[in-house]
Enzyme design. Structure first.
Site, PDB file in Angstrom:
ATOM      1  N   ASP A 108     121.714 -22.896  30.172  1.00 12.43           N
ATOM      2  CA  ASP A 108     121.477 -23.009  28.305  1.00 12.43           C
ATOM      3  C   ASP A 108     120.715 -22.137  28.384  1.00 12.43           C
ATOM      4  O   ASP A 108     119.338 -22.097  28.550  1.00 12.43           O
ATOM      5  CB  ASP A 108     120.345 -24.386  28.854  1.00 12.43           C
ATOM      6  CG  ASP A 108     120.337 -25.091  27.013  1.00 12.43           C
ATOM      7  OD1 ASP A 108     120.993 -24.201  26.267  1.00 12.43           O
ATOM      8  OD2 ASP A 108     120.776 -25.884  26.897  1.00 12.43           O
ATOM      9  N   ASP A 126     124.139 -18.246  22.461  1.00  7.23           N
ATOM     10  CA  ASP A 126     124.261 -19.752  22.235  1.00  7.23           C
ATOM     11  C   ASP A 126     125.206 -20.048  24.147  1.00  7.23           C
ATOM     12  O   ASP A 126     126.793 -19.856  23.111  1.00  7.23           O
ATOM     13  CB  ASP A 126     124.002 -20.630  21.632  1.00  7.23           C
ATOM     14  CG  ASP A 126     123.063 -22.356  22.262  1.00  7.23           C
ATOM     15  OD1 ASP A 126     122.850 -21.860  23.196  1.00  7.23           O
ATOM     16  OD2 ASP A 126     123.853 -23.246  21.944  1.00  7.23           O
TER      17      ASP A 126
END
Ligand SMILES: *[C@@H]1O[C@H](CO)[C@@H](O)[C@H](O)[C@H]1NC(C)=O
Ligand SMILES: *[C@@H]1O[C@H](CO)[C@@H](O)[C@H](O)[C@H]1NC(C)=O
Length: 479
Positions: free
Chosen positions: A160, A357
């Protein structure tokens, strides 16, 4: 003694009551530059290659050492393999979760502001870990294996880059834990584990890492982190030995030992926080590997990507663009997207800041840019019949009569001259075996952040050099 447990459960409720703050973004309306045209070809791709991409890969060649997820197939493309037995997740469900992710990022954009910090000196060494496609979109995310504790205990963590705090589920699950593949980490069995006191510096980093104030339970620092879709992790801030590969270790690695966890993490044990904040693994690993890391997300389950701390061997061939993150310590990695070319022609769009991301699936663009992009794409796809949209994806094609698809080349242009060619699997995503959709979306809400998602990042080596604040792209870093 159990009083601390009830306190943690109570704190969990408190964290859940924390509202999501509306994000704010600055308008970036500089005039569109004429980006270089990089390529102007089409590419012909077998339709089956989209089905075997992360959306639906029958598990094969699974390396037991790196990931042993059971593959959960989706209803659509995989139904021919597993219609009856497996409870599957549809592309629509993935897209719904994906929107929650975007909402989370938007809410976090207002909470990351920290003070400048000096760059730490480091030894030049390197550690590489394999990255696997996350259970075929069970989560839509990517998994990396690490080991925590002494003796070492394997943890499958979701990669992440949009968060800082690494956390894993921990026993005893005083609130609740979701079902994970590996046995849940038991800190009492690790001789190198310790809880972090409320008074520690690490505890004071919790607000910037999670967006929430820390709690304090029996003088142990308590963290809580929640995501837009209602998932969360609450537990003790702890430290233990982290083993990245067989013999590369980080002693005293700070992480969350989550005793109350809920959410769509597939069968992963938790999250690996790859953000740029102070508590992230990037910052914690900087002393040893330098503040340089890279990753490559594989396009299929059978391929292996990697996450590498330290200078990557491909460093020389990488094209770099400047990171815009306003200050060191911000979680997100942001770059300037100047243009996009479709079949070699630049679309007319205003430059825009985009967050890189790993946790968002579909790239989000400002509505204006998306409208122009999808129009340009459709113009090159006239030979295929448009069909019904799937959630946020409004450009979908009926491929019933085709086995191949001829698609225009698409290049994202950063900083005017850094052109990143998007592989076919980053242009179209399968909704079923006869339907594919253009894998980009426009932000209906102008306050939504623009994001460069993981579908578009697949197979590109992403190299982050935080010492100079730049990020580089290298095509074909993995399959
Ligand atoms: C790490 O382990 C491998 C094999 O297990 C060995 O070849 C290598 O020398 C080790 N590296 C270090 C730094 O100990
Ligand atoms: C597929 O081909 C058949 C026969 O030519 C035609 O009737 C049908 O409309 C086509 N379907 C699509 C979606 O193009």
């Amino acid at each position: 003694m159990k009083p601390s447990n009830s306190t943690i459960v109570f704190l969990a409720y408190c964290f859940l009551l924390v509202g999501i703050v509306a994000g704010k973004r600055s308008a970036l309306d500089t005039s569109a530059g004429d980006a270089e045209t990089i390529a102007h070809h089409y590419q012909t791709v077998k339709l089956s290659s989209f089905l075997s991409s992360s959306i639906c890969s029958p598990s094969s060649k699974r390396d037991k050492k790196s990931i042993s997820f059971e593959v959960v197939h989706k209803l659509g493309p995989c139904s021919k393999f597993s219609k009856k037995k497996l409870k599957a997740i549809t592309l629509e469900e993935i897209l719904t979760r994906d929107q929650s992710r975007v909402d989370t990022i938007r809410s976090r954009l207002t909470t990351t502001s920290t003070t400048r910090k000096k760059v730490i000196n480091f030894k030049s060494s390197k550690a590489t870990m394999p990255v696997k496609s996350g259970t075929t979109y069970d989560s839509g995310n990517y998994i990396v294996n690490v080991e925590i504790g002494t003796p070492k205990k394997n943890e499958q963590l979701i990669l992440d880059s949009g968060s800082d705090l690494t956390w894993t589920q921990c026993q005893p699950c005083t609130g609740s834990c979701y079902t994970q593949q590996e046995p849940i980490f038991n800190p009492s069995l690790s001789t190198t584990y310790s809880n972090i006191p409320c008074t520690s510096t690490a505890c004071s980093m919790i607000p910037s890492a999670t967006g929430n104030l820390p709690g304090c339970s029996s003088s142990t620092c308590v963290y809580g982190v929640q995501y837009g879709d209602g998932s969360y992790s609450v537990g003790k801030l702890a430290k233990d030995k982290l083993t990245l590969t067989n013999n590369e270790t980080l002693d005293n690695f700070y992480f969350g030992c989550g005793v109350t966890n809920k959410g769509d993490y597939g069968t992963a044990s938790g999250l690996l926080g790859l953000g740029n904040g102070k508590l992230s693994i990037v910052t914690q690993a900087a002393k040893r590997y330098g503040k340089v890391f890279s990753y490559c997300l594989p396009s299929t389950d059978s391929a292996s990507g990697h996450l590498t701390f330290g200078t990557s061997s491909t460093a020389r061939k990488v094209q770099y663009t400047r990171l815009l993150s306003s200050q060191e310590g911000d979680t997100f990695y942001t770059v300037r997207l100047d243009s996009i070319t479709v079949s070699g022609k630049s679309i007319q769009m205003s430059p825009s800041n985009v967050i890189l991301d790993t946790g968002t699936v579909i790239t989000r663009l400002p509505l204006q840019a998306y409208s122009v992009l999808s129009k340009a794409f459709r113009a090159q796809m006239m030979q295929y019949p448009l069909t019904k949209r799937v959630s946020i994806l409004d450009t979908c094609y009926d491929m019933s009569n085709h086995t191949n698809v001829k698609i225009p080349k698409l290049t994202m242009v950063f900083s005017k001259d850094v052109g990143v060619v998007i592989p076919p699997q980053g242009i179209l995503i399968a909704a079923s075996h006869t339907q594919v959709c253009f894998a980009f979306a426009g932000n209906e809400n102008p306050s939504d952040p623009s994001i460069y998602g993981n579908v578009q990042q697949m197979t590109t080596e992403m190299v982050f050099d935080m010492n100079v604040g730049k990020v580089g792209f290298f095509r074909g870093g993995c399959d």
